[in-house]
Design a protein around this motif. Structure first.
Motif, PDB file in Angstrom:
ATOM      1  N   GLU A 186       0.825  -1.214   0.000  1.00  0.00           N
ATOM      2  CA  GLU A 186       0.000   0.000   0.000  1.00  0.00           C
ATOM      3  C   GLU A 186       0.855   1.259   0.000  1.00  0.00           C
ATOM      4  O   GLU A 186       0.650   2.168  -0.817  1.00  0.00           O
ATOM      5  CB  GLU A 186      -0.921  -0.027   1.214  1.00  0.00           C
ATOM      6  N   ALA A 187       1.823   1.341   0.899  1.00  0.00           N
ATOM      7  CA  ALA A 187       2.666   2.537   0.977  1.00  0.00           C
ATOM      8  C   ALA A 187       3.453   2.737  -0.307  1.00  0.00           C
ATOM      9  O   ALA A 187       3.581   3.854  -0.816  1.00  0.00           O
ATOM     10  CB  ALA A 187       3.614   2.436   2.174  1.00  0.00           C
ATOM     11  N   ALA A 188       3.959   1.635  -0.864  1.00  0.00           N
ATOM     12  CA  ALA A 188       4.751   1.733  -2.091  1.00  0.00           C
ATOM     13  C   ALA A 188       3.918   2.295  -3.232  1.00  0.00           C
ATOM     14  O   ALA A 188       4.380   3.149  -3.998  1.00  0.00           O
ATOM     15  CB  ALA A 188       5.313   0.371  -2.463  1.00  0.00           C
ATOM     16  N   ALA A 189       2.685   1.821  -3.365  1.00  0.00           N
ATOM     17  CA  ALA A 189       1.831   2.272  -4.465  1.00  0.00           C
ATOM     18  C   ALA A 189       1.524   3.765  -4.358  1.00  0.00           C
ATOM     19  O   ALA A 189       1.592   4.498  -5.343  1.00  0.00           O
ATOM     20  CB  ALA A 189       0.534   1.470  -4.490  1.00  0.00           C
ATOM     21  N   LEU A 190       1.184   4.220  -3.164  1.00  0.00           N
ATOM     22  CA  LEU A 190       0.772   5.608  -2.996  1.00  0.00           C
ATOM     23  C   LEU A 190       1.956   6.570  -3.049  1.00  0.00           C
ATOM     24  O   LEU A 190       1.896   7.619  -3.693  1.00  0.00           O
ATOM     25  CB  LEU A 190       0.023   5.771  -1.678  1.00  0.00           C
ATOM     26  N   TRP A 191       3.049   6.220  -2.391  1.00  0.00           N
ATOM     27  CA  TRP A 191       4.179   7.142  -2.331  1.00  0.00           C
ATOM     28  C   TRP A 191       5.011   7.129  -3.604  1.00  0.00           C
ATOM     29  O   TRP A 191       5.703   8.096  -3.904  1.00  0.00           O
ATOM     30  CB  TRP A 191       5.043   6.842  -1.112  1.00  0.00           C
ATOM     31  N   SER A 192       4.953   6.063  -4.380  1.00  0.00           N
ATOM     32  CA  SER A 192       5.729   6.042  -5.623  1.00  0.00           C
ATOM     33  C   SER A 192       5.265   7.138  -6.566  1.00  0.00           C
ATOM     34  O   SER A 192       6.070   7.731  -7.292  1.00  0.00           O
ATOM     35  CB  SER A 192       5.626   4.676  -6.306  1.00  0.00           C
ATOM     36  N   LYS A 193       3.981   7.442  -6.558  1.00  0.00           N
ATOM     37  CA  LYS A 193       3.480   8.539  -7.380  1.00  0.00           C
ATOM     38  C   LYS A 193       3.798   9.886  -6.739  1.00  0.00           C
ATOM     39  O   LYS A 193       4.210  10.834  -7.414  1.00  0.00           O
ATOM     40  CB  LYS A 193       1.974   8.409  -7.604  1.00  0.00           C
ATOM     41  N   LEU A 194       3.641   9.969  -5.412  1.00  0.00           N
ATOM     42  CA  LEU A 194       3.862  11.240  -4.735  1.00  0.00           C
ATOM     43  C   LEU A 194       5.326  11.663  -4.792  1.00  0.00           C
ATOM     44  O   LEU A 194       5.636  12.859  -4.792  1.00  0.00           O
ATOM     45  CB  LEU A 194       3.393  11.134  -3.282  1.00  0.00           C
ATOM     46  N   ASN A 195       6.232  10.679  -4.859  1.00  0.00           N
ATOM     47  CA  ASN A 195       7.659  10.991  -4.964  1.00  0.00           C
ATOM     48  C   ASN A 195       7.952  11.916  -6.143  1.00  0.00           C
ATOM     49  O   ASN A 195       8.827  12.779  -6.073  1.00  0.00           O
ATOM     50  CB  ASN A 195       8.477   9.703  -5.147  1.00  0.00           C
ATOM     51  N   PHE A 196       7.224  11.716  -7.240  1.00  0.00           N
ATOM     52  CA  PHE A 196       7.410  12.552  -8.435  1.00  0.00           C
ATOM     53  C   PHE A 196       6.411  13.703  -8.477  1.00  0.00           C
ATOM     54  O   PHE A 196       6.754  14.828  -8.828  1.00  0.00           O
ATOM     55  CB  PHE A 196       7.255  11.689  -9.693  1.00  0.00           C
ATOM     56  N   LEU A 197       5.166  13.396  -8.073  1.00  0.00           N
ATOM     57  CA  LEU A 197       4.107  14.395  -8.216  1.00  0.00           C
ATOM     58  C   LEU A 197       4.324  15.617  -7.327  1.00  0.00           C
ATOM     59  O   LEU A 197       4.101  16.754  -7.764  1.00  0.00           O
ATOM     60  CB  LEU A 197       2.750  13.757  -7.899  1.00  0.00           C
ATOM     61  N   ALA A 238       7.812   2.940   2.291  1.00  0.00           N
ATOM     62  CA  ALA A 238       7.828   2.806   0.833  1.00  0.00           C
ATOM     63  C   ALA A 238       9.257   2.914   0.313  1.00  0.00           C
ATOM     64  O   ALA A 238      10.040   3.716   0.816  1.00  0.00           O
ATOM     65  CB  ALA A 238       6.966   3.891   0.189  1.00  0.00           C
ATOM     66  N   PRO A 239       9.598   2.125  -0.709  1.00  0.00           N
ATOM     67  CA  PRO A 239      10.918   2.296  -1.317  1.00  0.00           C
ATOM     68  C   PRO A 239      10.992   3.626  -2.047  1.00  0.00           C
ATOM     69  O   PRO A 239      10.024   4.050  -2.675  1.00  0.00           O
ATOM     70  CB  PRO A 239      11.012   1.122  -2.287  1.00  0.00           C
ATOM     71  N   ALA A 240      12.123   4.298  -1.962  1.00  0.00           N
ATOM     72  CA  ALA A 240      12.277   5.592  -2.630  1.00  0.00           C
ATOM     73  C   ALA A 240      13.746   5.828  -2.918  1.00  0.00           C
ATOM     74  O   ALA A 240      14.576   5.759  -2.020  1.00  0.00           O
ATOM     75  CB  ALA A 240      11.713   6.719  -1.768  1.00  0.00           C
ATOM     76  N   ASP A 241      14.042   6.108  -4.168  1.00  0.00           N
ATOM     77  CA  ASP A 241      15.413   6.380  -4.601  1.00  0.00           C
ATOM     78  C   ASP A 241      15.419   7.752  -5.260  1.00  0.00           C
ATOM     79  O   ASP A 241      14.937   7.920  -6.386  1.00  0.00           O
ATOM     80  CB  ASP A 241      15.874   5.308  -5.590  1.00  0.00           C
ATOM     81  N   GLU A 242      15.946   8.765  -4.552  1.00  0.00           N
ATOM     82  CA  GLU A 242      15.883  10.129  -5.079  1.00  0.00           C
ATOM     83  C   GLU A 242      16.641  10.286  -6.386  1.00  0.00           C
ATOM     84  O   GLU A 242      16.235  11.079  -7.241  1.00  0.00           O
ATOM     85  CB  GLU A 242      16.356  11.151  -4.046  1.00  0.00           C
TER      86      GLU A 242
END
Length: 307
Positions: A186-197, A238-242
């Motif tokens: 769940e966190a991965a799906a939601l934050w993967s978009k927010l990371n860019f948006l 969530a996974p996140a790679d800047e």
């Protein structure tokens, strides 16, 4: 129902907010055989009942399809697609009473992350499915949808006991031509978009400039916001790679504009709280400093009161 075609034919879908995203999905599902009801204002509902939905799309072709339309949900459905802006969510939900909706799948295709818990509180019997969509699609008039991107990609989160129903929905969407990815994070799906948006929306709206202009003139702020959002995303699980997000930002078309920027230009309410505000609140919960993100959120709130 064993094969995908039968699953589509028997699928009852309500679309709350038949705008650029909702109108496109409603038309694609109806054309493929699903029973689709659009929930909208009296004026829009009347237009849709009379004329259907007209889609102009390089990917799907130009077509018109009939849909049902109403101001308020009156009968149970299998799926409720929530496709309104975050700023319109609470008012729009009045069109879908919890006692009518029952145990339907509720699939919110909104920007932000906090709406999922809000919907779970609002619809305790329903199965709320965290989801995101990537598409460029605009409603130019009631029932007229212009789909500009060469893709429509939906990410759905399937966890027990909803997995089988979510995969049925994924199969139905895929048969309309939509690309669907099903995961269990769940966190991965939601934050993967927010990371860019979040960086895109905050920077293009503050500068009233395109992605290309922003990445040249506000490079330091761009990299800073991407790093801040990534840190919060990781704290949220969530996974996140800047570095990947920066590379992706550098690769998007130079003329890209955010929906928040378009709303600001048109004088509409901004999804600032759902996008930037959500990042700042999550950062506060985790004790993470996000000074550049917070500065942009505060600046835009001053320029756009009520957002």
């Amino acid at each position: 129902m064993t094969d995908g075609q039968n699953a589509l034919t028997g699928l009852r879908v309500a679309v709350l907010g038949p705008g650029g995203v909702g109108g496109l999905l409603a038309a694609l599902l109806a054309r493929a055989g699903a029973a689709v009801t659009c929930l909208a204002s009296a004026t829009t509902a009347e237009r849709l009942r009379a004329d259907g939905i007209r889609v102009e799309s390089g990917q799907f072709g130009d077509f018109t399809t009939s849909v049902e339309a109403a101001e308020r949900l009156a009968e149970p459905v299998d799926v409720l697609l929530v496709t309104v802006k975050a700023t319109q969510l609470d008012d729009a939900l009045e069109r879908a009473p919890a006692d009518v909706l029952g145990d339907a799948l509720v699939v919110p295709l909104l920007n932000g992350v906090e709406h999922v818990d809000h919907l779970r509180r609002r619809y305790p019997q329903a199965g709320v499915v965290p989801a995101t969509i990537r598409v460029e699609s605009t409603r130019t008039a009631p029932g007229l949808i212009q789909h500009g991107s060469p893709f429509v990609t939906v990410d759905l989160v399937a966890v027990p006991p909803l997995e089988q129903r979510v995969r049925r929905l994924a199969d139905a969407l895929e048969r309309t031509g939509v690309t669907v990815r099903v995961g269990d994070g769940e966190a991965a799906a939601l934050w993967s978009k927010l990371n860019f948006l979040a960086p895109l929306a905050l920077l293009t709206t503050a500068a009233q400039a395109t992605a290309g202009e922003v990445r040249a003139s506000r490079r330091e702020d761009l990299v800073a916001i991407i790093g801040e959002v990534a840190a919060v995303a990781r704290a949220e699980g969530a996974p996140a790679d800047e570095d990947q997000v920066v590379a992706f930002f550098d690769g998007v078309p130079a003329g890209m504009r955010s929906s928040m920027q378009r709303d600001a230009t048109a004088g509409r309410p901004l999804e600032l709280d759902a996008i930037g505000g959500a990042v700042v609140r999550a950062a506060t919960r985790h004790g993470i400093a996000v000074p550049v993100t917070a500065r942009y959120v505060d600046e835009l709130r001053e320029r756009h009161p009520g957002s």
